[in-house]
Write an enzyme that holds these catalytic residues in place. Structure first.
Site, PDB file in Angstrom:
ATOM      1  N   SER A  79     158.876  31.877  41.746  1.00 16.47           N
ATOM      2  CA  SER A  79     159.819  31.227  42.639  1.00 16.47           C
ATOM      3  C   SER A  79     160.002  32.082  43.894  1.00 16.47           C
ATOM      4  CB  SER A  79     161.134  30.957  41.898  1.00 16.47           C
ATOM      5  OG  SER A  79     161.938  30.043  42.601  1.00 16.47           O
TER       6      SER A  79
ATOM      7  N   GLU B 180     158.704  20.657  38.410  1.00 16.26           N
ATOM      8  CA  GLU B 180     159.512  21.782  38.877  1.00 16.26           C
ATOM      9  C   GLU B 180     161.000  21.439  38.968  1.00 16.26           C
ATOM     10  OE1 GLU B 180     158.589  24.848  39.545  1.00 16.26           O
ATOM     11  OE2 GLU B 180     156.465  24.864  40.056  1.00 16.26           O
TER      12      GLU B 180
ATOM     13  N   HIS C 162     160.547  24.019  36.240  1.00 15.09           N
ATOM     14  CA  HIS C 162     160.636  25.323  36.880  1.00 15.09           C
ATOM     15  C   HIS C 162     161.053  26.376  35.859  1.00 15.09           C
ATOM     16  CE1 HIS C 162     160.723  27.626  40.558  1.00 15.09           C
ATOM     17  NE2 HIS C 162     161.973  28.023  40.379  1.00 15.09           N
TER      18      HIS C 162
END
Length: 568
Positions: free
Chosen positions: A236, A363, A475
């Site tokens: 990320s 995600e 995610h």
């Protein structure tokens, strides 16, 4: 191997994390960045006498987040620039080193999160290093200076890539660098009084990472690591930080490879960053000046930032920040990061650094599940979302009409596209690809176009547990697999419950891919060679039918969208 390690700053005592792994935690790599050193480039860590205890993680950077299994920040915690090391015992020669940068929107997170335990990776023959760095305003807030030596870049304008390349990108990272992050980027010895912006640099969190890499270069040999074979990895915002360091002159020669899982696409111009500073200063009740910002505590700036975020979250008319307010990102156009990584990579700025990239196929479903992003339920809201981000109408319509239907946890997994997916699914798919998926692919293509080796992968594991029910490939779901940390109960939410045998087998493959890439540059599949086609290695469990896999984003749909995202 003795559990006491001798560094140039002092001795540190570790502990047996497993029969064949020793860990040493909370080792300072730079001085506490507060007091006279606040808002400045990192300074060398002071030495210590005796043997330092290395059995506990160091304090986390100032933040308001309270994450499962990780310590919270407490006002007064200042020794936040620390590293943690896991090393095989006994060490066999000079081992490859993997350095981990945690994510968290440049605002929260720490190396103490249970997903990032380095024991399993160390068992494969790596020396694993995780670290803390400055976050939020302390690490990424723009501190206005008495005089700006770099002209700000207009919001939405193209960065002068030629000038940026001349100013700071480099072509080869094969050699060592005569760079000291403690005195580079214009950092001044007269830290208390110099008002120049080079003494109050942007991207201080990135400078912290360079200081940590510098520490690794000098000290990792004491832990059995090879300072000439370092891989920088992150997820990320941590992945984007790693990619930024690939093209920063200050980081040249400090690592050979990079792993970037779900790199996030937004960057900020100096005008955007300055505007954010004014908002935070107003909320904190101080002037947006070096003296004004320094007059309030880190706790006050954290609280003020949270207040600004909350205002955006409750104002649908506030533009692109309304949908998932994030105030901080790497700032372009100054001394530390003159040009964005996509531009620099395409020019060959890091062709000597091998790159391994990955994103998940769902995600943004995590951000929706934790209540981070706005809930869109109507076509009018979706159209406004697209307009706020400047997305082409054909792109939105393409996702509306042809996106595969999303599986619902606990329900059968569909095997065929479902036209006309619900608005929430279209929104989450678009947002996920805008911030993560498409950017990941463009990074691979840019690096390949610039002469570098880029290996691309996609995490699409959507069956989980002993009963093999539907789970989200969202995610952060890939990271416990890549670290080999599936069995920690604190991670069950991320991975969709208790893992089954197929999940453990997938984790073994992902751990091996990371380990092999860190050691040799080869994760087990070919690099990207054709930048006109999207090809990627797909991570799934062995029992997941091919028909259950999500297709890669349609390249044509994104053709008119510019990256990186330069919006607040």
């Amino acid at each position: 191997m003795d559990d006491v390690f001798e560094t140039t700053h002092g001795a540190v005592r570790g502990f047996r994390a497993a029969d064949n792994v020793v860990a040493a935690l909370g080792i300072p790599y730079a001085a506490p960045p507060f007091g006279a050193d606040r808002f400045r480039a990192p300074r060398p860590a002071p030495p210590w006498s005796g043997v330092r205890d290395g059995t506990a993680f160091g304090p986390v950077a100032p933040q308001s987040a309270e994450l499962p299994g990780a310590p919270s920040w407490r006002p007064g915690d200042e020794d936040v620039l620390t590293v943690n090391v896991w090393t095989p015992a006994p060490a066999a020669g000079r081992l490859p080193v993997l350095v981990w940068i945690h994510g968290g929107a440049y605002t929260f997170g720490s190396s103490a999160q249970p997903d990032f335990d380095g024991t399993a990776l160390a068992r494969t023959g790596l020396v694993v290093v995780t670290l803390n760095y400055r976050l939020g305003f302390e690490g990424f807030g723009h501190v206005p200076a008495g005089s700006d030596t770099d002209a700000p870049v207009s919001v939405g304008a193209d960065v002068d890539s030629d000038a940026g390349a001349d100013a700071g990108v480099y072509v080869s990272v094969c050699g060592d660098a005569d760079f000291d992050p403690y005195v580079s980027a214009g950092a001044h010895s007269d830290a208390a009084t110099d008002p120049d912006d080079s003494a109050l640099p942007d991207n201080r969190g990135l400078l912290d990472l360079i200081a940590a890499l510098r520490w690794i270069r000098d000290e990792i040999g004491a832990f059995g690591g090879d300072p000439g074979n370092v891989t920088l990895a992150g997820q990320s915002s941590g992945a984007t930080a790693a990619v930024c360091l690939m093209v920063m002159e200050e980081a040249r020669g400090l690592f050979r490879r990079a792993i970037a899982h779900s790199p996030v696409s937004p960057f900020h111009t100096r005008e955007i960053a300055a505007s954010t500073t004014r908002e935070i200063a107003a909320a904190a009740g101080c002037e947006a000046t070096p003296a004004g910002l320094a007059s309030v505590t880190p706790q006050a700036l954290v609280a003020a930032s949270d207040q600004v975020v909350d205002a955006y979250r409750h104002d649908p008319a506030s533009g692109s920040r309304h949908y998932d307010p994030s105030l901080f990102a790497p700032v372009l156009g100054g001394a530390t990061l003159p040009v964005d990584p996509l531009t620099a990579l395409a020019k060959g700025a890091a062709r000597g650094v091998d790159l391994l990239l990955c994103h998940t196929t769902e995600e943004y479903w995590l951000l929706d599940a934790v209540g981070s992003c706005a809930k869109l339920t109507t076509d009018a809201q979706l159209d406004r979302f697209a307009a706020d981000f400047g997305l082409d109408g054909d792109l939105v319509e393409g996702y509306r009409s042809a996106r595969p239907g999303a599986p619902i946890p606990g329900a059968p997994i569909p095997g065929a596209p479902v036209p006309g997916a619900p608005v929430p699914d279209v929104h989450l798919a678009l947002f996920g690809d805008l911030l993560f998926g498409e950017f990941t692919h463009r990074l691979a293509e840019a690096h390949a176009a610039g002469g570098g080796r880029a290996h691309l992968s996609v995490f699409d594991r959507r069956r989980g547990g002993a009963d093999r029910t539907a789970v989200r490939a969202w995610h952060c779901a890939d990271i416990p697999f890549a670290f080999g940390n599936l069995d920690d109960d604190r991670l069950s939410f991320l991975v969709g419950g208790a893992p089954g045998p197929e999940d453990h087998e997938l984790a073994r493959r992902m751990v091996r891919a990371w380990s092999d890439f860190a050691a040799t540059g080869d994760p087990g599949w070919a690099p990207v060679t054709d930048t006109t086609r999207r090809t990627a290695h797909v991570w799934t469990t062995v029992d997941q039918p091919a028909g259950d896999r999500r297709p890669l984003p349609d390249r044509a749909l994104w053709a008119t969208t510019d990256f990186p995202v330069l919006r607040p």
